[in-house]
Design a protein around this motif. Sequence first.
Motif, PDB file in Angstrom:
ATOM      1  N   LYS A   1     -10.643  -0.193  -9.400  1.00 49.70           N
ATOM      2  CA  LYS A   1     -10.403  -0.353  -7.463  1.00 49.70           C
ATOM      3  C   LYS A   1      -9.452  -1.011  -7.634  1.00 49.70           C
ATOM      4  O   LYS A   1      -8.487  -0.348  -6.676  1.00 49.70           O
ATOM      5  CB  LYS A   1     -11.610  -0.932  -7.006  1.00 49.70           C
ATOM      6  CG  LYS A   1     -12.784   0.450  -7.949  1.00 49.70           C
ATOM      7  CD  LYS A   1     -13.987  -0.360  -7.016  1.00 49.70           C
ATOM      8  CE  LYS A   1     -14.723   0.987  -6.888  1.00 49.70           C
ATOM      9  NZ  LYS A   1     -15.994   0.070  -6.703  1.00 49.70           N
ATOM     10  N   GLY A   2      -8.934  -2.652  -7.762  1.00 44.93           N
ATOM     11  CA  GLY A   2      -7.156  -2.789  -6.940  1.00 44.93           C
ATOM     12  C   GLY A   2      -6.575  -2.902  -7.792  1.00 44.93           C
ATOM     13  O   GLY A   2      -5.372  -3.307  -7.477  1.00 44.93           O
ATOM     14  N   TRP A   3      -6.230  -1.619  -8.957  1.00 43.59           N
ATOM     15  CA  TRP A   3      -5.015  -1.341  -9.344  1.00 43.59           C
ATOM     16  C   TRP A   3      -4.995  -0.439  -9.027  1.00 43.59           C
ATOM     17  O   TRP A   3      -3.944   0.333  -9.610  1.00 43.59           O
ATOM     18  CB  TRP A   3      -5.549  -2.090 -11.268  1.00 43.59           C
ATOM     19  CG  TRP A   3      -5.710  -3.637 -11.281  1.00 43.59           C
ATOM     20  CD1 TRP A   3      -6.716  -3.651 -10.868  1.00 43.59           C
ATOM     21  CD2 TRP A   3      -5.368  -3.942 -12.500  1.00 43.59           C
ATOM     22  NE1 TRP A   3      -7.330  -4.573 -11.168  1.00 43.59           N
ATOM     23  CE2 TRP A   3      -5.923  -5.581 -11.912  1.00 43.59           C
ATOM     24  CE3 TRP A   3      -4.060  -4.041 -12.898  1.00 43.59           C
ATOM     25  CZ2 TRP A   3      -5.634  -6.197 -12.671  1.00 43.59           C
ATOM     26  CZ3 TRP A   3      -3.675  -4.924 -13.413  1.00 43.59           C
ATOM     27  CH2 TRP A   3      -4.364  -7.069 -13.555  1.00 43.59           C
ATOM     28  N   THR A   4      -4.744   0.705  -8.401  1.00 49.15           N
ATOM     29  CA  THR A   4      -5.025   2.273  -8.164  1.00 49.15           C
ATOM     30  C   THR A   4      -3.785   2.472  -7.847  1.00 49.15           C
ATOM     31  O   THR A   4      -3.085   3.667  -7.564  1.00 49.15           O
ATOM     32  CB  THR A   4      -5.375   2.660  -7.185  1.00 49.15           C
ATOM     33  OG1 THR A   4      -6.356   2.732  -6.350  1.00 49.15           O
ATOM     34  CG2 THR A   4      -7.121   2.977  -8.301  1.00 49.15           C
ATOM     35  N   ASN A   5      -2.739   1.483  -7.488  1.00 53.77           N
ATOM     36  CA  ASN A   5      -0.661   1.815  -7.287  1.00 53.77           C
ATOM     37  C   ASN A   5      -0.340   0.858  -7.132  1.00 53.77           C
ATOM     38  O   ASN A   5       0.570   0.347  -6.536  1.00 53.77           O
ATOM     39  CB  ASN A   5      -1.053   1.143  -5.250  1.00 53.77           C
ATOM     40  CG  ASN A   5       0.063   1.901  -4.480  1.00 53.77           C
ATOM     41  OD1 ASN A   5       0.517   2.774  -5.534  1.00 53.77           O
ATOM     42  ND2 ASN A   5       0.454   1.391  -3.477  1.00 53.77           N
ATOM     43  N   PRO A   6      -0.452   0.846  -8.436  1.00 51.45           N
ATOM     44  CA  PRO A   6       1.137  -0.201  -9.375  1.00 51.45           C
ATOM     45  C   PRO A   6       2.271   0.347  -9.217  1.00 51.45           C
ATOM     46  O   PRO A   6       2.359   0.919  -8.877  1.00 51.45           O
ATOM     47  CB  PRO A   6       0.443  -0.016 -11.030  1.00 51.45           C
ATOM     48  CG  PRO A   6      -0.245   1.662 -10.615  1.00 51.45           C
ATOM     49  CD  PRO A   6      -0.808   1.913  -9.503  1.00 51.45           C
TER      50      PRO A   6
END
Length: 108
Positions: free
Chosen positions: A97-102
């Motif tokens: 969830k916190g990694w979806t805009n790498p």
Amino acid sequence: LATGQVGTPYQWGGTTPGKGLDCSGLVQYAWGKAGVAIPRTTYQQIASLNKVSANPAAWKPGDLIYPDAGHVGMYMGNGQIVEAPHTGTLVQVVSTKGWTNPVAVRRP
């Protein structure tokens, strides 16, 4: 292989399984155990490994996810990433969830 290191303490510059790993040391260790040599640092990994779409639908287990250029986690599938977060923490499995805009996604 990376999940076998869950609970290992984070250590900046760490490359010793079971004793101390940093984020890039964790993914380098895991891919090395699978017979694939990858560079040591996140910056070297981003510069030299195969590009993958930043769209989570394109990710495959083993892909390296970079939320910023100085941190990496390994996608495990099923919406999970294994990472060595920072000093004072342990290697852990977290939600994507916190990694979806790498900034980058790479596949060795």
